[in-house]
Design a protein around this motif. Structure first.
Motif, mmCIF file in Angstrom:
data_model
loop_
_atom_site.group_PDB
_atom_site.id
_atom_site.type_symbol
_atom_site.label_atom_id
_atom_site.label_comp_id
_atom_site.label_asym_id
_atom_site.label_seq_id
_atom_site.Cartn_x
_atom_site.Cartn_y
_atom_site.Cartn_z
ATOM 1 N N TYR A 235 92.888 17.825 70.861
ATOM 2 C CA TYR A 235 92.911 16.740 71.839
ATOM 3 C C TYR A 235 91.497 16.330 72.253
ATOM 4 O O TYR A 235 91.116 15.155 72.164
ATOM 5 C CB TYR A 235 93.718 17.172 73.065
ATOM 6 C CG TYR A 235 93.593 16.261 74.270
ATOM 7 C CD1 TYR A 235 94.311 15.075 74.341
ATOM 8 C CD2 TYR A 235 92.754 16.591 75.332
ATOM 9 C CE1 TYR A 235 94.203 14.239 75.436
ATOM 10 C CE2 TYR A 235 92.642 15.757 76.432
ATOM 11 C CZ TYR A 235 93.359 14.570 76.482
ATOM 12 O OH TYR A 235 93.236 13.748 77.571
ATOM 13 N N SER A 236 90.710 17.303 72.696
ATOM 14 C CA SER A 236 89.373 16.986 73.208
ATOM 15 C C SER A 236 88.432 16.540 72.095
ATOM 16 O O SER A 236 87.612 15.635 72.293
ATOM 17 C CB SER A 236 88.789 18.193 73.944
ATOM 18 O OG SER A 236 88.697 19.322 73.090
ATOM 19 N N THR A 237 88.555 17.148 70.904
ATOM 20 C CA THR A 237 87.667 16.773 69.800
ATOM 21 C C THR A 237 87.982 15.371 69.314
ATOM 22 O O THR A 237 87.074 14.603 68.979
ATOM 23 C CB THR A 237 87.791 17.773 68.641
ATOM 24 O OG1 THR A 237 87.536 19.094 69.119
ATOM 25 C CG2 THR A 237 86.791 17.449 67.531
ATOM 26 N N PHE A 238 89.261 15.007 69.296
ATOM 27 C CA PHE A 238 89.616 13.653 68.887
ATOM 28 C C PHE A 238 89.005 12.625 69.840
ATOM 29 O O PHE A 238 88.406 11.631 69.405
ATOM 30 C CB PHE A 238 91.132 13.470 68.848
ATOM 31 C CG PHE A 238 91.521 12.023 68.860
ATOM 32 C CD1 PHE A 238 91.339 11.241 67.751
ATOM 33 C CD2 PHE A 238 92.001 11.442 70.024
ATOM 34 C CE1 PHE A 238 91.656 9.891 67.776
ATOM 35 C CE2 PHE A 238 92.325 10.098 70.060
ATOM 36 C CZ PHE A 238 92.155 9.318 68.929
ATOM 37 N N LEU A 239 89.169 12.839 71.152
ATOM 38 C CA LEU A 239 88.623 11.874 72.111
ATOM 39 C C LEU A 239 87.101 11.816 72.030
ATOM 40 O O LEU A 239 86.507 10.743 72.175
ATOM 41 C CB LEU A 239 89.068 12.236 73.528
ATOM 42 C CG LEU A 239 90.560 12.074 73.823
ATOM 43 C CD1 LEU A 239 90.857 12.373 75.290
ATOM 44 C CD2 LEU A 239 91.061 10.687 73.478
ATOM 45 N N LEU A 240 86.485 12.970 71.783
ATOM 46 C CA LEU A 240 85.029 12.983 71.636
ATOM 47 C C LEU A 240 84.615 12.222 70.384
ATOM 48 O O LEU A 240 83.617 11.480 70.395
ATOM 49 C CB LEU A 240 84.527 14.432 71.573
ATOM 50 C CG LEU A 240 83.017 14.620 71.438
ATOM 51 C CD1 LEU A 240 82.282 13.914 72.563
ATOM 52 C CD2 LEU A 240 82.661 16.098 71.418
ATOM 53 N N TRP A 241 85.387 12.387 69.301
ATOM 54 C CA TRP A 241 85.089 11.619 68.076
ATOM 55 C C TRP A 241 85.178 10.127 68.363
ATOM 56 O O TRP A 241 84.315 9.348 67.923
ATOM 57 C CB TRP A 241 86.089 11.981 66.970
ATOM 58 C CG TRP A 241 86.102 10.948 65.894
ATOM 59 C CD1 TRP A 241 85.193 10.777 64.893
ATOM 60 C CD2 TRP A 241 87.046 9.879 65.765
ATOM 61 N NE1 TRP A 241 85.524 9.668 64.146
ATOM 62 C CE2 TRP A 241 86.647 9.106 64.652
ATOM 63 C CE3 TRP A 241 88.192 9.512 66.474
ATOM 64 C CZ2 TRP A 241 87.363 7.986 64.240
ATOM 65 C CZ3 TRP A 241 88.904 8.394 66.069
ATOM 66 C CH2 TRP A 241 88.482 7.651 64.953
ATOM 67 N N LEU A 242 86.219 9.717 69.093
ATOM 68 C CA LEU A 242 86.394 8.295 69.374
ATOM 69 C C LEU A 242 85.221 7.759 70.196
ATOM 70 O O LEU A 242 84.705 6.662 69.922
ATOM 71 C CB LEU A 242 87.712 8.081 70.116
ATOM 72 C CG LEU A 242 88.128 6.633 70.372
ATOM 73 C CD1 LEU A 242 88.118 5.829 69.085
ATOM 74 C CD2 LEU A 242 89.506 6.592 71.024
ATOM 75 N N LEU A 243 84.787 8.537 71.167
ATOM 76 C CA LEU A 243 83.617 8.129 71.954
ATOM 77 C C LEU A 243 82.376 7.987 71.074
ATOM 78 O O LEU A 243 81.603 7.036 71.203
ATOM 79 C CB LEU A 243 83.350 9.152 73.058
ATOM 80 C CG LEU A 243 83.946 8.892 74.441
ATOM 81 C CD1 LEU A 243 83.563 10.006 75.393
ATOM 82 C CD2 LEU A 243 83.480 7.551 74.980
#
Length: 490
Positions: A235-243
């Motif tokens: 979850y957190s890595t995906f959102l960080l990738w998107l950022l």
């Protein structure tokens, strides 16, 4: 529109957030059940009305109601009646639903090449040595012209690296087969957690997150995370990738009248838990610089202590809901939250934080000059959209009427590392006459069905003689014969 209404003070004064400062980031904090999600929904709704696109993760499923009109709630009507037109203009927002698993929204994918080695290492919980192998893998893939799209590509690449470890060691450094094995086990776990659905094509195009509808409202992109949140690292890595993709791909805009996109990062503490320093440094840099791309990042979490100080200092717009001080750690969180505001002589922040009711908050926003306003107590203005979840039928209807319906729903397959490595392996086997593995149930090839050539008696005699000579007894006989010929020592 230059500002959006956020709350009403006890003296019935309106509290606004300046849109020109909307990309200076923000924090929405508070204990569970104090109103953070409704505040997020209200802010997203008003940003959308101002022509700003939104991306937000729906962790509990109750943010989906933003797509449909609200109403039939006496408590909310009581707050809205003095400040909205009569009758209250209940309305939903233009909404696009996304889901990494493709179950409750459009499938949201990326490729391993776009993810990069650092974030992939975090997904796999790689140690320093394993991270080094992942870095080598990406470099070797670039040098060999191997496109990394999905997990089977990376698995094939690791197998190729294991087979060519000695050659790679001379060019890139030591390639430990045991480390490769550990990474492969991590890939298996990632696959079972949903990595197969996340990695692949068609990959997300960022332009599809920054869209306006026909009336000029910004689309609200809702990522269904009710299942995804069960794997906090994904979850957190995906959102960080998107950022990071937004940071790398969007053009520089400088100072703007309003942001192009507001990014709400719910359960933000998951982003920073166990993150290595190199990753924290990357996040800090990104938060500091991404505002010039017209992007505002709003972290949603329980206490300001969940956010590192270097990042907390860059969050100019603050909304603090109630906190409970049952333990020494809770008391420290209350004190920290109170100290992060610009103090107001008329407000005892530390005391009020523990006394706030549901939907009430302490707020401080940046003014037109970028100066934090003094902290004030407000009642957050409720949204005009539905508060709570929508039904499965309503969600299906909304997805079918989405402007992106059919764009991401079918998986694409093109030649990448897996196919290229498979072809190279087959070509090498054929060149070296290495037989390929045959299943017993496989139908024999044409050549295998051809009659065997007849063997002469002389050939059989030579073959049998050779077997004798290569046996242990034959070797002893040959040593005796050769010894007598060359006069061996007695």
């Amino acid at each position: 529109m230059k500002e959006v209404l956020v709350g009403i003070t006890p003296k019935k004064a309106k509290k606004f957030l300046n849109l020109a400062m909307g990309n200076r980031h923000g924090l929405i904090a508070g204990a569970t059940g104090t109103g953070k999600t409704v505040t997020l929904q209200s802010l997203a709704e008003r940003f959308s009305k101002a022509g700003i696109s939104i991306f937000a993760a729906d962790v509990k499923g109750d943010l989906s109601g933003i797509a449909l009109p609200g109403g039939n709630n006496p408590k909310i009507e009581k707050i809205l009646t003095p400040i909205e037109a009569k009758p209250i203009p209940w309305a939903g927002c233009p909404t696009i639903f996304w889901d990494l698993y493709g179950e409750k929204g459009h499938p949201l994918r990326t490729t391993l090449t776009e993810m990069g080695p650092l974030l992939l290492g975090r997904l796999l919980n790689a140690n320093v040595i394993q991270q080094g192998i992942i870095d080598i893998a990406f470099k070797a893939a670039d040098d060999e012209g191997l496109l990394l799209l999905d997990l089977k590509d990376f698995t094939a690449l690791l197998n190729w690296m294991s087979d060519n470890a000695e050659t790679l060691r001379r060019q890139y450094g030591n390639v430990s087969k045991s480390s490769i094995g550990a990474i492969q086990r991590g890939l298996l776990s990632l696959s079972e957690a949903g990595g197969n659905q996340f990695f692949g094509e068609p990959a997300l195009q960022l332009r599809d997150l920054i869209k306006l509808d026909e009336s000029g409202k910004g689309y609200i992109n809702i990522l269904d995370a009710t299942k995804l949140i069960n794997d906090p690292r994904l979850y957190s890595t995906f959102l960080l990738w998107l950022l990071s993709e937004l940071f790398e791909q969007l053009p520089e805009l400088g100072e703007v009248d309003k942001p192009k996109l507001i990014f709400f990062f719910d359960e933000a503490h998951l982003l920073f838990n166990s993150a290595p320093k190199i990753l924290l440094d990357k996040i800090e840099q990104m938060v500091r610089l991404i505002r010039s791309k017209g992007v505002g990042v709003y972290f949603v979490t329980q206490t300001p202590l969940d956010v590192p100080e270097t990042i907390l200092g860059q969050l100019g717009n603050r909304i603090q809901h109630a906190l409970r001080a049952f333990t020494p750690k809770d008391q420290k969180a209350v004190k920290t939250a109170a100290q992060t505001f610009r103090q107001n002589p008329a407000v005892d922040s530390e005391k009020l934080i523990m006394e706030l009711g549901v939907g009430e908050a302490l707020v401080s926003f940046l003014d037109a000059d970028g100066i934090p306003s003094m902290v004030e107590e407000v009642q957050i203005v409720p949204p005009l959209s539905r508060i709570g979840t929508i039904t499965a039928e309503e969600r299906t209807t909304l997805i079918k009427h989405s402007p992106l319906y059919g764009v991401y729903d079918t998986t694409l397959e093109r030649e990448s590392a897996y196919e290229i490595i498979s072809k190279r392996t087959l070509a090498r086997q054929q060149e070296q006459h290495i037989p390929t593995e045959n299943n017993d149930n496989t139908e024999p090839t044409k050549s295998s069905r051809s009659p065997k050539p007849r063997v002469s008696t002389t050939q059989v005699l030579i073959k049998n003689t050779t077997k004798v000579l290569t046996s242990r007894i034959g070797q002893q006989i040959m040593r005796g014969i050769l010894g007598s010929i060359f006069g061996g020592k007695k």
